[in-house]
Write a protein that holds these residues in place. Structure first.
Motif, PDB file in Angstrom:
ATOM      1  N   THR A 221      17.096   5.698 -12.354  1.00  0.00           N
ATOM      2  CA  THR A 221      16.231   6.619 -13.116  1.00  0.00           C
ATOM      3  C   THR A 221      16.742   8.044 -12.988  1.00  0.00           C
ATOM      4  OG1 THR A 221      14.395   5.252 -12.382  1.00  0.00           O
ATOM      5  CG2 THR A 221      13.817   7.309 -13.493  1.00  0.00           C
TER       6      THR A 221
ATOM      7  N   ARG B 174       6.649  16.567  -1.770  1.00  0.00           N
ATOM      8  CA  ARG B 174       5.807  15.914  -0.769  1.00  0.00           C
ATOM      9  C   ARG B 174       5.818  16.769   0.486  1.00  0.00           C
ATOM     10  NH1 ARG B 174       5.204  10.539  -2.816  1.00  0.00           N
ATOM     11  NH2 ARG B 174       6.512  10.475  -4.642  1.00  0.00           N
TER      12      ARG B 174
ATOM     13  N   VAL C 115      15.596  11.874 -13.985  1.00  0.00           N
ATOM     14  CA  VAL C 115      14.550  12.710 -14.556  1.00  0.00           C
ATOM     15  C   VAL C 115      15.238  13.830 -15.311  1.00  0.00           C
ATOM     16  CG1 VAL C 115      12.498  14.091 -14.058  1.00  0.00           C
ATOM     17  CG2 VAL C 115      13.020  12.095 -12.659  1.00  0.00           C
TER      18      VAL C 115
ATOM     19  N   SER D 277      14.186   7.375  -3.689  1.00  0.00           N
ATOM     20  CA  SER D 277      14.205   6.091  -4.416  1.00  0.00           C
ATOM     21  C   SER D 277      13.296   6.132  -5.635  1.00  0.00           C
ATOM     22  CB  SER D 277      13.730   4.961  -3.500  1.00  0.00           C
ATOM     23  OG  SER D 277      14.606   4.798  -2.419  1.00  0.00           O
ATOM     24  N   ASP D 278      13.751   5.566  -6.732  1.00  0.00           N
ATOM     25  CA  ASP D 278      12.889   5.441  -7.915  1.00  0.00           C
ATOM     26  C   ASP D 278      12.093   4.137  -7.803  1.00  0.00           C
ATOM     27  OD1 ASP D 278      14.710   3.475  -8.506  1.00  0.00           O
ATOM     28  OD2 ASP D 278      15.455   4.369 -10.356  1.00  0.00           O
TER      29      ASP D 278
ATOM     30  N   ASP E  97      -5.298   0.816  -3.801  1.00  0.00           N
ATOM     31  CA  ASP E  97      -4.827  -0.074  -2.730  1.00  0.00           C
ATOM     32  C   ASP E  97      -5.961  -0.428  -1.765  1.00  0.00           C
ATOM     33  OD1 ASP E  97      -2.545   0.387  -4.103  1.00  0.00           O
ATOM     34  OD2 ASP E  97      -1.523   1.514  -2.528  1.00  0.00           O
TER      35      ASP E  97
ATOM     36  N   GLY F 211       2.817   2.339 -12.464  1.00  0.00           N
ATOM     37  CA  GLY F 211       2.344   0.949 -12.514  1.00  0.00           C
ATOM     38  C   GLY F 211       3.502  -0.034 -12.563  1.00  0.00           C
ATOM     39  N   GLN F 212       4.701   0.418 -12.183  1.00  0.00           N
ATOM     40  CA  GLN F 212       5.885  -0.454 -12.303  1.00  0.00           C
ATOM     41  C   GLN F 212       6.173  -1.230 -11.019  1.00  0.00           C
ATOM     42  OE1 GLN F 212       9.016   2.270 -13.332  1.00  0.00           O
ATOM     43  NE2 GLN F 212       8.269   2.559 -15.411  1.00  0.00           N
TER      44      GLN F 212
ATOM     45  N   LEU G  38       1.942  -3.614   3.899  1.00  0.00           N
ATOM     46  CA  LEU G  38       3.360  -3.235   3.854  1.00  0.00           C
ATOM     47  C   LEU G  38       3.501  -1.936   3.073  1.00  0.00           C
ATOM     48  CD1 LEU G  38       6.312  -4.247   4.390  1.00  0.00           C
ATOM     49  CD2 LEU G  38       6.197  -5.384   2.175  1.00  0.00           C
TER      50      LEU G  38
ATOM     51  N   ASN H 299      -3.629   5.169  -1.235  1.00  0.00           N
ATOM     52  CA  ASN H 299      -3.843   5.139  -2.681  1.00  0.00           C
ATOM     53  C   ASN H 299      -5.169   4.424  -2.978  1.00  0.00           C
ATOM     54  OD1 ASN H 299      -3.211   5.272  -5.488  1.00  0.00           O
ATOM     55  ND2 ASN H 299      -2.537   3.133  -5.374  1.00  0.00           N
TER      56      ASN H 299
ATOM     57  N   ILE I  93       0.849  -1.201   0.000  1.00  0.00           N
ATOM     58  CA  ILE I  93       0.000   0.000   0.000  1.00  0.00           C
ATOM     59  C   ILE I  93       0.884   1.250   0.000  1.00  0.00           C
ATOM     60  CG2 ILE I  93      -1.957  -1.134   1.126  1.00  0.00           C
ATOM     61  CD1 ILE I  93      -1.166   0.292   3.719  1.00  0.00           C
TER      62      ILE I  93
ATOM     63  N   ASP J 133      -0.232   9.188  -7.646  1.00  0.00           N
ATOM     64  CA  ASP J 133       0.772  10.253  -7.808  1.00  0.00           C
ATOM     65  C   ASP J 133       1.830   9.873  -8.862  1.00  0.00           C
ATOM     66  OD1 ASP J 133       1.797   8.340  -6.113  1.00  0.00           O
ATOM     67  OD2 ASP J 133       2.608   9.736  -4.645  1.00  0.00           O
ATOM     68  N   GLY J 134       2.635   8.854  -8.595  1.00  0.00           N
ATOM     69  CA  GLY J 134       3.677   8.470  -9.556  1.00  0.00           C
ATOM     70  C   GLY J 134       3.102   7.861 -10.821  1.00  0.00           C
ATOM     71  N   GLU J 135       2.082   7.048 -10.661  1.00  0.00           N
ATOM     72  CA  GLU J 135       1.302   6.486 -11.772  1.00  0.00           C
ATOM     73  C   GLU J 135       2.091   5.656 -12.775  1.00  0.00           C
ATOM     74  OE1 GLU J 135      -1.121   9.409 -13.729  1.00  0.00           O
ATOM     75  OE2 GLU J 135      -2.843   8.074 -13.524  1.00  0.00           O
TER      76      GLU J 135
HETATM   77  C1  FAD Z   1      14.483   9.938  -9.368  1.00  0.00           C
HETATM   78  C2  FAD Z   1      13.299   9.692  -8.521  1.00  0.00           C
HETATM   79  C3  FAD Z   1      13.299  10.110  -7.193  1.00  0.00           C
HETATM   80  C4  FAD Z   1      12.204   9.861  -6.378  1.00  0.00           C
HETATM   81  N1  FAD Z   1      12.217  10.277  -5.086  1.00  0.00           N
HETATM   82  C5  FAD Z   1      11.176   9.987  -4.241  1.00  0.00           C
HETATM   83  C6  FAD Z   1      11.195  10.363  -2.873  1.00  0.00           C
HETATM   84  O1  FAD Z   1      12.132  10.977  -2.416  1.00  0.00           O
HETATM   85  N2  FAD Z   1      10.137  10.014  -2.081  1.00  0.00           N
HETATM   86  C7  FAD Z   1       9.079   9.323  -2.591  1.00  0.00           C
HETATM   87  O2  FAD Z   1       8.136   8.992  -1.829  1.00  0.00           O
HETATM   88  N3  FAD Z   1       9.020   8.992  -3.898  1.00  0.00           N
HETATM   89  C8  FAD Z   1      10.044   9.300  -4.737  1.00  0.00           C
HETATM   90  N4  FAD Z   1       9.983   8.962  -6.046  1.00  0.00           N
HETATM   91  C9  FAD Z   1       8.807   8.326  -6.541  1.00  0.00           C
HETATM   92  C10 FAD Z   1       8.880   6.871  -6.228  1.00  0.00           C
HETATM   93  O3  FAD Z   1       9.866   6.242  -6.938  1.00  0.00           O
HETATM   94  C11 FAD Z   1       7.563   6.262  -6.611  1.00  0.00           C
HETATM   95  O4  FAD Z   1       6.536   6.952  -5.950  1.00  0.00           O
HETATM   96  C12 FAD Z   1       7.483   4.822  -6.194  1.00  0.00           C
HETATM   97  O5  FAD Z   1       8.557   4.093  -6.667  1.00  0.00           O
HETATM   98  C13 FAD Z   1       6.212   4.167  -6.668  1.00  0.00           C
HETATM   99  O6  FAD Z   1       6.010   4.420  -8.022  1.00  0.00           O
HETATM  100  P1  FAD Z   1       4.596   4.898  -8.474  1.00  0.00           P
HETATM  101  O7  FAD Z   1       4.195   6.036  -7.629  1.00  0.00           O
HETATM  102  O8  FAD Z   1       4.624   5.056  -9.938  1.00  0.00           O
HETATM  103  O9  FAD Z   1       3.653   3.681  -8.055  1.00  0.00           O
HETATM  104  P2  FAD Z   1       3.017   2.567  -8.968  1.00  0.00           P
HETATM  105  O10 FAD Z   1       4.069   1.660  -9.468  1.00  0.00           O
HETATM  106  O11 FAD Z   1       2.077   3.183  -9.956  1.00  0.00           O
HETATM  107  O12 FAD Z   1       2.176   1.847  -7.828  1.00  0.00           O
HETATM  108  C14 FAD Z   1       1.538   0.595  -8.066  1.00  0.00           C
HETATM  109  C15 FAD Z   1       1.294  -0.099  -6.760  1.00  0.00           C
HETATM  110  O13 FAD Z   1       2.533  -0.453  -6.166  1.00  0.00           O
HETATM  111  C16 FAD Z   1       2.444  -0.382  -4.753  1.00  0.00           C
HETATM  112  N5  FAD Z   1       3.374   0.636  -4.253  1.00  0.00           N
HETATM  113  C17 FAD Z   1       3.871   1.703  -4.917  1.00  0.00           C
HETATM  114  N6  FAD Z   1       4.691   2.404  -4.105  1.00  0.00           N
HETATM  115  C18 FAD Z   1       4.714   1.764  -2.926  1.00  0.00           C
HETATM  116  C19 FAD Z   1       5.352   1.997  -1.674  1.00  0.00           C
HETATM  117  N7  FAD Z   1       6.156   3.051  -1.481  1.00  0.00           N
HETATM  118  N8  FAD Z   1       5.125   1.129  -0.653  1.00  0.00           N
HETATM  119  C20 FAD Z   1       4.326   0.053  -0.831  1.00  0.00           C
HETATM  120  N9  FAD Z   1       3.673  -0.215  -1.971  1.00  0.00           N
HETATM  121  C21 FAD Z   1       3.867   0.634  -3.010  1.00  0.00           C
HETATM  122  C22 FAD Z   1       0.982  -0.016  -4.436  1.00  0.00           C
HETATM  123  O14 FAD Z   1       0.253  -1.209  -4.302  1.00  0.00           O
HETATM  124  C23 FAD Z   1       0.560   0.716  -5.705  1.00  0.00           C
HETATM  125  O15 FAD Z   1      -0.830   0.674  -5.918  1.00  0.00           O
HETATM  126  C24 FAD Z   1      11.061   9.214  -6.901  1.00  0.00           C
HETATM  127  C25 FAD Z   1      11.049   8.819  -8.235  1.00  0.00           C
HETATM  128  C26 FAD Z   1      12.141   9.047  -9.037  1.00  0.00           C
HETATM  129  C27 FAD Z   1      12.076   8.613 -10.484  1.00  0.00           C
END
Ligand code: FAD
Length: 273
Positions: free
Chosen positions: A223, A27, A225, A93-94, A38, A127-128, A60, A35, A7, A123-125
């Protein structure tokens, strides 16, 4: 059976803001929520638990200390316990590193039969995260699932794909990402909230997960950006007018010419073009 639900805490607003210099999401202390997809993953896990007595549901999440809030909500919705993965070293973390940390925690929890995740976060959207976590754990992944049947040894999942529905059988353990059609999450009950309020969530960091320095956070994230910008949506309208009946064929011809030049006419001349 042991089910882990991944989640994520996300901003409670559709207006996600990005730092144009670092390319990282801003943030701040704004309102955060579980989410929405979730919620469906947690609900599905709780439904499976009802059908399979003795099942344990663990929520988790990796996030800042405030992410305890979404663990509490998952417990109010029926999860048995929650674990928070939080440390300064995880900042930046990416998706690969997020999945690496989640996979390490899943290994530490051990003996998991099923992992559920949302299809994407609001937010990140990307789906990876779900598929990457499954890949790191070397287990089958079934995405876009809208029906799930769980037996002791395997699952049968219906996936929503572009041209229809695909039914897949997979051995357990497996990871499933769900879409919103899978169920209708009920509102948490007051009893659920009261029980969840008493929960204490263990916090695991890099040492607990045996993650080495340099494999987490910005340092461990491949990754980059390169540029970040808000797409500009603009419409350029061209009017083709016919003031008289006689001018109609000419105007229609002009429109057809434009559509053809942009390959917007269908093969087979469905519109008689
Ligand atoms: C260079 C870079 C730096 C970043 N720095 C930050 C940062 O400092 N802080 C930060 O919060 N984010 C950061 N992010 C974003 C972070 O990488 C993503 O938010 C995260 O990896 C999840 O990706 P997403 O939001 O696309 O989730 P998706 O992959 O779209 O999520 C799909 C599903 O995965 C699960 N999921 C996703 N994220 C989590 C999680 N954290 N814990 C448990 N389950 C999860 C959930 O079930 C969710 O519905 C950064 C990204 C990049 C590219």
């Amino acid at each position: 059976m042991k089910i882990i639900v991944l989640i994520k805490q996300v901003p409670g607003t559709a207006n996600t803001r990005m730092n144009p210099e670092t390319g990282v999401m801003i943030r701040d202390a704004g309102e955060t929520i579980l989410n929405p997809l979730d919620e469906h993953a947690v609900t599905e896990a709780v439904m499976i638990k009802k059908k399979h007595p003795g099942t344990e549901v663990i929520a988790l999440t990796m996030g800042p200390p405030s992410a305890q809030k979404v663990l509490r909500e998952a417990c109010a919705r029926g999860a048995d316990r929650g674990i928070l993965l939080s440390d300064k070293a995880f900042g930046g973390s990416d998706t690969l590193v997020t999945s690496r940390v989640l996979a390490a925690a899943i290994r530490k929890i051990g003996d998991t039969n099923l992992i559920l995740a949302g299809e994407k976060a609001t937010d990140g959207e990307t789906g990876q995260t779900g598929p990457m976590t499954a890949a790191l754990l070397d287990m089958p992944v079934l995405t876009f699932v809208h029906r799930l049947e769980v037996n002791d040894m395997h699952i049968i999942a219906r996936r929503m794909v572009e041209d229809g529905i695909e039914e897949i059988k997979a051995d357990l353990p497996a990871l499933v990402t769900v879409v919103k059609d899978i169920n209708n999450p009920p509102l948490p009950t007051i009893k659920g909230y009261i029980l969840a309020k008493k929960q204490k969530f263990p916090v695991w960091g890099p040492v607990d997960l045996a993650l080495e320095d340099g494999t987490m956070g910005l340092k461990g994230s491949p990754t980059r950006v390169v540029k970040i910008f808000t797409p500009k949506l603009s419409r350029q309208t061209t009017f083709y007018t016919a003031d008289t009946k006689e001018q109609l064929p000419g105007a229609a011809e002009a429109i057809i010419k434009v559509l053809k030049s942009r390959s917007l006419t269908e093969k087979g001349d469905r519109y008689g073009v």
